[in-house]
Enzyme design. Structure first.
Site: not given
Ligand code: IMO
Ligand code: MG
Length: 345
Positions: A26, A28-31, A55-57, A138, A188, A293
């Site tokens: 989280d 801001g990789k997607g951005k 993942a959630g972008h 997740t 992640q 920032l």
């Molecule tokens: P993006 O790509 C933030 C966290 C979960 C949990 C741990 C393991 O948007 O950055 P999982 O479902 O992967 O087995 O969960 O990892 N987690 C993330 N936290 N951003 C993500 O993806 C995440 N993908 C998994 O909350 O602590």
């Molecule tokens: Mg995310």
């Protein structure tokens, strides 16, 4: 003789840039992936190299909000969007994502490609995690899908009838007779990496540059490794991450730190420069982008952890200067940028 000559193909990968998250997701990789993809002629392929629907972008494309989970952002600019072999895919969720993107008037089917070796997340995998998830995953079935991959019980994308229109062989795609310029979009982050992360509070895949190159692109092609961080830290899951300071609640609200995948409130803490330094070493980052920032600037408190101690700075400039002077040295030249507002184009 002539026919032999004609069948010799050139290895045509020109370069690959890799986006890596230096924190716990989280950042801001997607951005950043969206911003880099917009550069004309810079890339031919955007490749997701790890993870799945966890993942959630969140991306703003020409003013429209798009949330992606599986599909890398290349399609927004007519680039091939490849789900690499390091990924796991829930077929129903993938089709929901395709429909959601199409409902925003964007063509994604034409650009989506999936390596035949990627693994499938089954409904059993999802069910299993919904019954028990001690570390606060997740619940998208990632862990069980990777477990079955490694215990050699998995199902691969190439064997899934519903995915046939998208299936490719990454080797043929990258080593044909066309010039290939790759942007790797990670999921992640370093603190969630299966090996380097805070085990067991980790995800099940490789979130470092190592996770990118296993998708068929050896190190000699890597041009830039772009590390992404936020000016503060966040984490989602069951470990205790947030400190006592009530300011974290303000940062959460101002930074809209709520999960794009599960809607959970992200725990907030100060930037940990020790973690960033380690992640820069391990990934070989040569370009660092520190996002959001503006959030701490508005809060007006500037703190970070350095050598396990919390340090306070009088103002934003002192905070940024300290980061630059600690990360930049003679042997390790890194381009460092601070981003104050979401990167939108
Ligand atoms: P993006 O790509 C933030 C966290 C979960 C949990 C741990 C393991 O948007 O950055 P999982 O479902 O992967 O087995 O969960 O990892 N987690 C993330 N936290 N951003 C993500 O993806 C995440 N993908 C998994 O909350 O602590
Ligand atoms: Mg995310």
């Amino acid at each position: 003789m002539n026919s032999t000559k004609n069948t010799i193909k050139k290895n045509m990968i020109k370069y690959a840039d890799v986006i890596v998250d230096l924190q716990a997701g989280d950042t801001g990789k997607g951005k950043v992936a969206h911003f880099l993809s917009s550069k004309e002629e810079e890339y031919t392929h955007v490749v997701r190299y790890n993870g799945g629907g966890n993942a959630g972008h969140t991306i703003y494309h020409k003013g429209q909000k798009i949330v992606t989970h599986f599909i890398p952002i290349g399609f927004a600019y007519g680039l091939k969007s490849v789900i690499g072999l390091g990924c796991v895919i829930n077929v129903d969720d993938l089709f929901k994502e395709i429909e959601d993107i199409e409902s925003k008037g964007l063509d994604v089917r034409k650009f989506l490609k999936i390596d035949k070796r990627a693994h499938i997340i089954t409904s059993e995998h999802v069910l299993e995690e919904n019954i028990e998830s001690k570390i606060g995953t997740t619940k998208k079935g990632n862990g069980p899908a990777y477990r079955d991959k490694y215990s050699r019980k998995g199902v691969r994308a190439g064997d899934e009838p519903k995915l046939q229109e998208f299936i490719i062989d990454i080797h043929k795609e990258f080593y044909g007779d066309k010039e290939i310029k790759i942007l790797f979009e990670g999921a992640q982050g370093f603190e969630l990496d299966i090996d380097w992360g805070d085990y067991p509070y980790v995800t099940s895949s490789h979130c470092t540059v190592g996770g990118a190159i296993l998708n068929g692109v050896p190190p000699k092609y890597i041009r830039n490794t772009v590390g992404i961080a936020k000016a503060y830290s966040t984490y989602v899951g069951n470990k205790n991450f947030e400190g006592d300071d009530p300011v974290f609640q303000n940062i959460r609200e101002l930074g809209n730190e709520y999960g794009a995948t599960t809607g959970r409130a992200r725990q907030v803490n100060w930037l940990n420069l020790d973690v960033i330094k380690t992640a820069i070493d391990i990934n070989g980052v040569n370009h660092l982008i520190i996002n959001k920032l503006d959030v701490i600037e508005e809060i007006g408190v500037f703190k970070l952890y350095y050598r396990d101690k919390l340090r306070k700075f009088a103002n934003c400039d002192d905070f940024c200067f300290f980061i630059i002077s600690e990360l930049q040295n003679e042997t390790n030249k890194i381009k460092i940028e601070f981003s104050k507002s979401p990167l939108t184009v």
